[in-house]
Design a protein around this motif. Structure first.
Motif, mmCIF file in Angstrom:
data_model
loop_
_atom_site.group_PDB
_atom_site.id
_atom_site.type_symbol
_atom_site.label_atom_id
_atom_site.label_comp_id
_atom_site.label_asym_id
_atom_site.label_seq_id
_atom_site.Cartn_x
_atom_site.Cartn_y
_atom_site.Cartn_z
ATOM 1 N N VAL A 614 87.232 112.338 -46.581
ATOM 2 C CA VAL A 614 86.206 113.238 -46.075
ATOM 3 C C VAL A 614 86.782 114.037 -44.909
ATOM 4 N N ASP A 615 86.409 115.296 -44.844
ATOM 5 C CA ASP A 615 86.841 116.130 -43.731
ATOM 6 C C ASP A 615 85.873 115.992 -42.556
ATOM 7 N N VAL A 616 86.394 116.186 -41.378
ATOM 8 C CA VAL A 616 85.582 116.211 -40.160
ATOM 9 C C VAL A 616 85.923 117.497 -39.414
ATOM 10 N N PRO A 617 84.984 118.002 -38.638
ATOM 11 C CA PRO A 617 85.248 119.260 -37.935
ATOM 12 C C PRO A 617 86.433 119.190 -36.972
ATOM 13 N N GLU A 618 86.641 117.998 -36.377
ATOM 14 C CA GLU A 618 87.733 117.910 -35.404
ATOM 15 C C GLU A 618 88.311 116.498 -35.403
ATOM 16 N N LEU A 619 89.634 116.442 -35.362
ATOM 17 C CA LEU A 619 90.357 115.156 -35.274
ATOM 18 C C LEU A 619 91.500 115.338 -34.283
ATOM 19 N N ASP A 620 91.490 114.543 -33.243
ATOM 20 C CA ASP A 620 92.526 114.622 -32.203
ATOM 21 C C ASP A 620 93.172 113.248 -32.016
ATOM 22 N N VAL A 621 94.495 113.242 -31.810
ATOM 23 C CA VAL A 621 95.267 112.014 -31.560
ATOM 24 C C VAL A 621 96.092 112.220 -30.293
ATOM 25 N N SER A 622 96.064 111.244 -29.401
ATOM 26 C CA SER A 622 96.885 111.290 -28.179
ATOM 27 C C SER A 622 97.529 109.928 -27.951
ATOM 28 N N LEU A 623 98.669 109.933 -27.267
ATOM 29 C CA LEU A 623 99.443 108.710 -27.008
ATOM 30 C C LEU A 623 99.734 108.589 -25.527
ATOM 31 N N SER A 624 99.655 107.334 -24.998
ATOM 32 C CA SER A 624 99.923 107.072 -23.581
ATOM 33 C C SER A 624 100.785 105.818 -23.464
ATOM 34 N N LEU A 625 101.737 105.844 -22.513
ATOM 35 C CA LEU A 625 102.574 104.676 -22.213
ATOM 36 C C LEU A 625 102.287 104.271 -20.776
ATOM 37 N N ALA A 626 101.383 103.315 -20.609
ATOM 38 C CA ALA A 626 100.932 102.927 -19.273
ATOM 39 C C ALA A 626 102.058 102.342 -18.432
ATOM 40 N N ALA A 627 102.999 101.643 -19.056
ATOM 41 C CA ALA A 627 104.077 101.003 -18.298
ATOM 42 C C ALA A 627 104.928 102.027 -17.561
ATOM 43 N N LYS A 628 105.005 103.240 -18.082
ATOM 44 C CA LYS A 628 105.793 104.301 -17.453
ATOM 45 C C LYS A 628 104.906 105.408 -16.873
ATOM 46 N N GLN A 629 103.587 105.169 -16.902
ATOM 47 C CA GLN A 629 102.621 106.163 -16.421
ATOM 48 C C GLN A 629 102.847 107.509 -17.110
ATOM 49 N N LEU A 630 102.995 107.432 -18.427
ATOM 50 C CA LEU A 630 103.273 108.605 -19.243
ATOM 51 C C LEU A 630 102.087 108.890 -20.152
ATOM 52 N N GLY A 631 101.629 110.124 -20.168
ATOM 53 C CA GLY A 631 100.556 110.509 -21.063
ATOM 54 C C GLY A 631 99.225 110.699 -20.347
ATOM 55 N N PRO A 632 98.178 111.005 -21.139
ATOM 56 C CA PRO A 632 98.194 111.083 -22.604
ATOM 57 C C PRO A 632 98.912 112.328 -23.132
ATOM 58 N N LEU A 633 99.701 112.102 -24.214
ATOM 59 C CA LEU A 633 100.420 113.186 -24.869
ATOM 60 C C LEU A 633 99.649 113.588 -26.121
ATOM 61 N N PRO A 634 99.130 114.816 -26.206
ATOM 62 C CA PRO A 634 98.392 115.230 -27.407
ATOM 63 C C PRO A 634 99.339 115.442 -28.588
ATOM 64 N N VAL A 635 98.853 115.121 -29.778
ATOM 65 C CA VAL A 635 99.620 115.288 -31.003
ATOM 66 C C VAL A 635 99.065 116.498 -31.747
ATOM 67 N N SER A 636 99.942 117.430 -32.058
ATOM 68 C CA SER A 636 99.523 118.634 -32.777
ATOM 69 C C SER A 636 99.432 118.324 -34.265
ATOM 70 N N LEU A 637 98.206 118.355 -34.811
ATOM 71 C CA LEU A 637 97.967 117.985 -36.209
ATOM 72 C C LEU A 637 97.714 119.220 -37.059
ATOM 73 N N ASP A 638 98.209 119.184 -38.287
ATOM 74 C CA ASP A 638 97.961 120.215 -39.285
ATOM 75 C C ASP A 638 97.102 119.623 -40.393
ATOM 76 N N HIS A 639 96.075 120.364 -40.817
ATOM 77 C CA HIS A 639 95.218 119.907 -41.914
ATOM 78 C C HIS A 639 95.960 120.137 -43.227
ATOM 79 N N VAL A 640 96.221 119.064 -43.961
ATOM 80 C CA VAL A 640 97.017 119.130 -45.177
ATOM 81 C C VAL A 640 96.141 119.148 -46.418
ATOM 82 N N ASP A 641 95.124 118.286 -46.472
ATOM 83 C CA ASP A 641 94.279 118.154 -47.652
ATOM 84 C C ASP A 641 92.942 117.578 -47.204
#
Length: 681
Positions: A614-641
């Motif tokens: 099922v499609d949704v209007p918006e889907l976002d993914v981000s990653l964080s590395l707390a041990a290094k105080q890094l992030g959140p890093l957004p992930v650029s997603l492309d709609h494939v199917d």
């Protein structure tokens, strides 16, 4: 004209030339014993409570992962067979409550696994697993890890959550008892082999008798000590459990316990053998009977009323019986240590027995030669001929040690890198270095033995008048009369003290005369002392090797851990945005391949409550590395199917536990965020 006479050579009271200071032999021996005691104390200080031998290869659920379905059991996979107790596998929920149901056992018929069932109604969060087992080579192993159900969370520390580390004193005593067993076995086997094959009349010396008896007693007591300490050592308990009958019963049920009991029974037979050996060797014969005639073989033991053929038959029978006992005792080590598990067991066990026997013949024989060299040959000590015979046995033993040692090193290490990257390999390098020093000392001993054989035997019958005045008498063999005071004067303490001083003077004169006549004997004694000193180092390092994980097992464990850390991420997260559409409730599946530092590929799949894309209007993914105080890093997603999004160039700069947050918006208002922890290798 009077005939000129040769000037009389005067000796100083110490028996040394003027201006030269020589440490008395008993002081050198005392210094050696002090050094050996120091080495033994260092070994005890460095003994550890437990060392891992069975490597933990994988777990289910895997360490550090997040599962979306409540697990019903926890399973551990090891590199070799393990023995388990009912409570060896414990699982604690986030609040610190134990959630296991039933006893720890194997998964099916697989003895290399440990499994425990979990109760129902598990709460979401991070679970801690503490485990402990006995590896197939009889060493305890332990550890702990975590996994999460639903999502990661904080955990509550509770008593007993982590695997116990073991009692340091129990571990030191346990390791010390094993070291004593190796040394005592070498003394026992080597001394008897030397007496039977090279120096039959040596068994008449009380010093040699003490060596044999000391080896037998030390091996018996240290074996019993290991059996009593086994329970507290395996259960990481204290000394209070030494006499715990339940722990003793548990130890007797293990393979090691059975082997220790067999060893005790064999030592009972060894005690009978030593008594027979003493009787057949004519211990207690008169000193005059021990001194052979000039034309007789100086190495022939004089049994009571037996001829040479009968004596030879007795020695052959004793030799065969001793060989059987020695091999049987060696089996109790080979069948309970590294050789009994892993690859090529059918070849490793007999070669390990050969290694142990060769070690005992060489090192125990060296100790006996050292005792024999303390007395001059005229005073009943070992002669150059006997030392040369032992040298041949030592060469064969060294050849067997090198051959079997190379095979054991290859089998235990598995790679050249393990020689320097593992504790097992580093200890092996120390052992090789000590053996090389022993071989250099053995080469010197062979040279001095050859020099000693080429020299004429010292004339012990000539006694200077000055020596007679000092109380010296012709050198004889060791006897009870020379060591005990005169019974007629036993009531006079002053007379007893005088007799003791006279006996000491006589022994000193004989020893100095032998050294003056044969300086090569003193050099041989020093080279043998060097061999014996490094032999103790070899025995201590050997014990540490048996208590260390083989390099091959460590490498396998590291490879298995790396494989689990570098698995692609595949997690499924349920979501509910609170909306009313078909896409408001469902689950999102995230795949990251290969989940390592550098470029990765991410795929996201969204499914509705019926499991359909099922499609949704918006889907976002981000990653964080707390041990290094890094992030959140957004992930650029492309709609494939339909229900499918992807990122072809996901850059993960560092390894570690990353927090992945996924935001799903089902309409213009309703939105939710779900998260989980992923491992990046």
């Amino acid at each position: 004209m009077p005939t000129p006479t040769a000037p009389t050579r005067r000796r100083n009271p110490s028996g040394t030339s003027p201006g030269r200071t020589v440490r008395p032999l008993h002081r050198r021996i005392g210094a050696l014993l002090g050094a050996l005691a120091t080495l033994f104390a260092l070994m005890l200080a460095g003994a550890t409570a437990a060392s891992a031998h069975a490597a933990l290869l994988s777990t289910d659920p895997a360490e550090g992962t997040v599962v979306q379905t409540a697990p019903t059991e926890v399973t551990l996979h090891f590199s070799e067979q393990v023995t388990l107790s009912p409570d060896d596998l414990r699982v604690f929920d986030p609040s610190g409550k134990q959630v296991t149901s039933g006893s720890t056992g194997h998964a099916g018929n697989d003895d290399t696994t440990a499994q425990v069932q979990l109760g129902s109604g598990l709460a979401e969060g991070t679970y801690t697993v503490a485990w402990r087992a006995i590896s197939a080579d009889t060493h305890p192993v332990s550890g702990a890890f975590t996994f999460s159900y639903g999502h990661a969370s904080a955990t509550t520390s509770v008593a007993g959550e982590q695997a116990p580390k073991g009692n340091a004193l129990v571990g030191a005593l346990y390791g010390g008892s094993r070291s004593v067993q190796y040394g005592a076995y070498a003394l026992l086997i080597g001394s008897v082999v030397l007496v039977l094959r090279c120096w039959p009349r040596g068994v008449r010396l009380r010093s040699v008798q003490r060596l044999m008896l000391g080896g037998w007693v030390a091996l018996l007591l240290s074996t019993v000590a290991e059996l009593l300490l086994r329970g507290p050592y395996a259960q990481a308990g204290g000394l209070g459990g030494v006499f715990d009958l339940s722990l003793i019963q548990q130890s007797l049920g293990e393979r090691l316990g059975t082997l220790l009991v067999v060893r005790v029974l064999l030592l009972a037979a060894v005690g009978v053998f030593l008594a027979v050996l003493a009787g057949q060797a004519g211990i207690g014969a008169e000193p005059a009977a021990e001194a052979p005639a000039p034309e007789a073989d100086p190495d022939r033991a004089e049994g009571a009323g037996t001829g040479p053929r009968q004596e030879l038959r007795v020695r052959v029978v004793l030799g065969v019986a001793w060989a059987v006992l020695a091999v049987a005792l060696a089996c109790t080590w080979a069948l309970g240590d590294h050789a009994s598990v892993g690859m090529q067991v059918a070849l490793a066990v007999p070669l390990d027995m050969v290694h142990i026997l060769s070690m005992a013949c060489w090192l125990g024989g060296l100790a006996t030669v050292l005792v024999g060299l303390r007395r001059s040959e005229a005073d009943g000590g070992i002669g150059a001929v006997q030392v040369a015979r032992f040298s041949t046995i030592a060469m064969c033993s060294v050849a067997a040690l090198v051959g079997t040692g190379v095979y054991q090193a290859w089998r235990g290490l598995g790679s050249w890198g393990a020689l320097v990257s593992t504790t097992y390999g580093q200890l092996l390098l120390v052992k090789i270095g000590a053996v090389l020093v022993m071989l250099a000392a053995a080469w010197m001993s062979r040279r001095w033995t050859a020099v000693l054989r080429d020299q004429p035997a010292p004339a012990a019958a000539v006694t200077p008048a000055g020596d007679e005045a000092a109380g010296a008498e012709p050198a004889g063999t060791e006897s009870a009369d020379a060591e005990q005071p005169d019974t007629e004067q036993s009531d006079d303490p002053v007379r007893r003290a005088q007799l003791a001083r006279q006996q000491a003077l006589r022994a000193g004169v004989v020893d100095r005369r032998a050294r003056d006549a044969s300086p090569a004997r003193g050099m041989l004694l020093r080279s043998v002392l060097l061999e014996v000193s490094f032999a103790v180092v070899v025995l201590i390092v050997t014990t540490l090797l048996t208590n260390s994980a083989p390099g091959r097992a460590v490498t396998e464990q590291k490879a298995a851990f790396a494989a689990t850390q570098n698995l692609p991420v595949n997690v499924t997260l349920p979501f509910n945005t609170g909306g009313s559409g078909d896409n408001a409730v469902g689950k999102v599946n995230i795949e990251i391949d290969p989940a390592r530092t550098g470029l990765n590929t991410l795929h996201a799949y969204v499914f509705d409550s019926k499991g359909q894309p099922v499609d949704v209007p918006e889907l976002d993914v981000s990653l964080s590395l707390a041990a290094k105080q890094l992030g959140p890093l957004p992930v650029s997603l492309d709609h494939v199917d339909v229900g499918h999004w992807a990122a072809a160039n996901l850059e993960l700069p560092l390894q570690g536990s990353w927090l992945m947050a996924v935001s799903i918006r089902s309409d213009a208002i309703d939105e939710t965020t779900v998260s989980t922890t992923i491992q990046v290798g």
